[in-house]
Design a protein around this motif. Structure first.
Motif, PDB file in Angstrom:
ATOM      1  N   ARG A 215      36.786  34.867  49.320  1.00  0.00           N
ATOM      2  CA  ARG A 215      37.900  33.972  49.018  1.00  0.00           C
ATOM      3  C   ARG A 215      37.439  32.659  48.389  1.00  0.00           C
ATOM      4  O   ARG A 215      38.142  32.080  47.553  1.00  0.00           O
ATOM      5  CB  ARG A 215      38.690  33.681  50.296  1.00  0.00           C
TER       6      ARG A 215
ATOM      7  N   ARG B 168      39.083  30.422  39.989  1.00  0.00           N
ATOM      8  CA  ARG B 168      40.516  30.343  39.675  1.00  0.00           C
ATOM      9  C   ARG B 168      41.048  31.705  39.205  1.00  0.00           C
ATOM     10  O   ARG B 168      41.690  31.824  38.156  1.00  0.00           O
ATOM     11  CB  ARG B 168      40.776  29.286  38.600  1.00  0.00           C
ATOM     12  N   ILE B 169      40.780  32.734  39.983  1.00  0.00           N
ATOM     13  CA  ILE B 169      41.164  34.096  39.610  1.00  0.00           C
ATOM     14  C   ILE B 169      42.642  34.324  39.894  1.00  0.00           C
ATOM     15  O   ILE B 169      43.134  34.021  40.977  1.00  0.00           O
ATOM     16  CB  ILE B 169      40.323  35.126  40.385  1.00  0.00           C
ATOM     17  N   ASN B 170      43.357  34.869  38.906  1.00  0.00           N
ATOM     18  CA  ASN B 170      44.762  35.232  39.119  1.00  0.00           C
ATOM     19  C   ASN B 170      45.070  36.646  38.636  1.00  0.00           C
ATOM     20  O   ASN B 170      46.237  37.043  38.593  1.00  0.00           O
ATOM     21  CB  ASN B 170      45.688  34.229  38.426  1.00  0.00           C
ATOM     22  N   ALA B 171      44.032  37.405  38.254  1.00  0.00           N
ATOM     23  CA  ALA B 171      44.240  38.789  37.815  1.00  0.00           C
ATOM     24  C   ALA B 171      42.941  39.563  37.983  1.00  0.00           C
ATOM     25  O   ALA B 171      41.846  38.996  37.916  1.00  0.00           O
ATOM     26  CB  ALA B 171      44.697  38.833  36.356  1.00  0.00           C
TER      27      ALA B 171
ATOM     28  N   SER C 135      38.671  40.315  36.286  1.00  0.00           N
ATOM     29  CA  SER C 135      38.378  39.148  35.459  1.00  0.00           C
ATOM     30  C   SER C 135      36.879  39.133  35.189  1.00  0.00           C
ATOM     31  O   SER C 135      36.084  39.405  36.089  1.00  0.00           O
ATOM     32  CB  SER C 135      38.804  37.857  36.159  1.00  0.00           C
TER      33      SER C 135
ATOM     34  N   ARG D 120      36.897  23.468  35.891  1.00  0.00           N
ATOM     35  CA  ARG D 120      37.161  24.873  36.211  1.00  0.00           C
ATOM     36  C   ARG D 120      35.893  25.704  36.333  1.00  0.00           C
ATOM     37  O   ARG D 120      35.944  26.841  36.797  1.00  0.00           O
ATOM     38  CB  ARG D 120      38.059  25.490  35.142  1.00  0.00           C
TER      39      ARG D 120
ATOM     40  N   MET E 129      36.949  33.249  44.754  1.00  0.00           N
ATOM     41  CA  MET E 129      38.249  33.352  44.087  1.00  0.00           C
ATOM     42  C   MET E 129      38.776  31.965  43.734  1.00  0.00           C
ATOM     43  O   MET E 129      39.331  31.741  42.652  1.00  0.00           O
ATOM     44  CB  MET E 129      39.242  34.076  45.000  1.00  0.00           C
ATOM     45  N   ALA E 130      38.587  31.019  44.651  1.00  0.00           N
ATOM     46  CA  ALA E 130      39.050  29.655  44.404  1.00  0.00           C
ATOM     47  C   ALA E 130      38.196  28.970  43.343  1.00  0.00           C
ATOM     48  O   ALA E 130      38.720  28.267  42.468  1.00  0.00           O
ATOM     49  CB  ALA E 130      39.021  28.856  45.705  1.00  0.00           C
TER      50      ALA E 130
ATOM     51  N   CYS F  28      42.414  48.107  42.691  1.00  0.00           N
ATOM     52  CA  CYS F  28      42.830  47.934  41.295  1.00  0.00           C
ATOM     53  C   CYS F  28      42.367  49.127  40.452  1.00  0.00           C
ATOM     54  O   CYS F  28      41.170  49.413  40.370  1.00  0.00           O
ATOM     55  CB  CYS F  28      42.248  46.628  40.757  1.00  0.00           C
TER      56      CYS F  28
END
Length: 212
Positions: free
Chosen positions: A83, A90-93, A96, A135, A86-87, A50
């Motif tokens: 991983r 709740r990473i989506n970008a 963060s 969350r 990440m769960a 990134c």
């Protein structure tokens, strides 16, 4: 000679200042709960590929050095490797950024500079709304999500230990893994059956067992 000595003195001063500050802690699926159990944490989740993450890296190093004076620890998580984290987050970008403070989790969405990071970690977080309980990575739900996503990694680790350290064949390991759910299911069935029989006895009396 004097100039050289001055440079050495300047270098020594810089190193002492850097040592006095904090260092960025690499957080993983394994050490996250232990490391973040106490203290205030600013955490970034990044990916090596990134470009925005690479631009943030030097600022994050400076933040670690300066935020130590505020009692704030600074960490980072490689989202391409961890991983389970990440769960949990709740990473989506990428990148963060999160603040963990007093058992609550706040998502940072402000300017990307050291002054803003420090202000958020110490005071301006109060104007932000913490993530809901389900969350938050340090909630019961977050921990359960982490454990669930860690099962494949734990299974692979157990497999390698059985194969390499105990010289157990692949066939025996696979059969053992398959036997576990069968045994667990059998125990559950026995427990349910025992509960049903007890309930039947309480409802119909002992003589119900002898009826044909």
């Amino acid at each position: 000679m004097t100039s050289f000595a001055g440079r050495l003195l300047l270098l020594a001063s810089w190193l002492s200042l850097a040592a006095a500050g904090g260092a960025v802690v690499e957080l993983t699926d394994e050490n996250f709960d232990k490391e973040t159990a106490t203290g205030v944490w600013m955490i970034k989740v990044y990916a090596p590929w990134c470009s925005h993450c690479r631009q943030l890296e030097p600022l994050w190093q400076v933040l670690a050095e300066e935020a130590a004076a505020d009692g704030v620890k600074v960490g980072k998580i490689d989202g391409t490797k961890e991983r389970a984290m990440m769960a949990r987050l709740r990473i989506n970008a990428f990148p963060s950024i999160f603040l963990l403070r007093e058992g609550r989790t706040y998502m940072y969405e402000g300017a990307r500079n050291v002054a803003s990071f420090r202000a958020f970690a110490t005071s301006s977080y109060q104007a932000a709304k913490p993530l809901p309980f389900h969350r938050a990575p340090n909630s019961i739900v977050g921990r359960a999500m982490g454990r669930l996503h860690s099962l494949p990694k734990l299974g692979m680790r157990l497999y390698r230990r059985l194969r390499d350290q105990h010289n157990i064949s692949d066939t025996a390991i696979v059969l053992g893994f398959l036997a576990v759910p069968v045994l667990v299911g059998g125990v559950l069935i026995c427990c349910l059956d025992a509960l049903y029989v007890r309930r039947a006895r309480d409802e119909f009396g002992p003589e119900h067992d002898h009826q044909e």
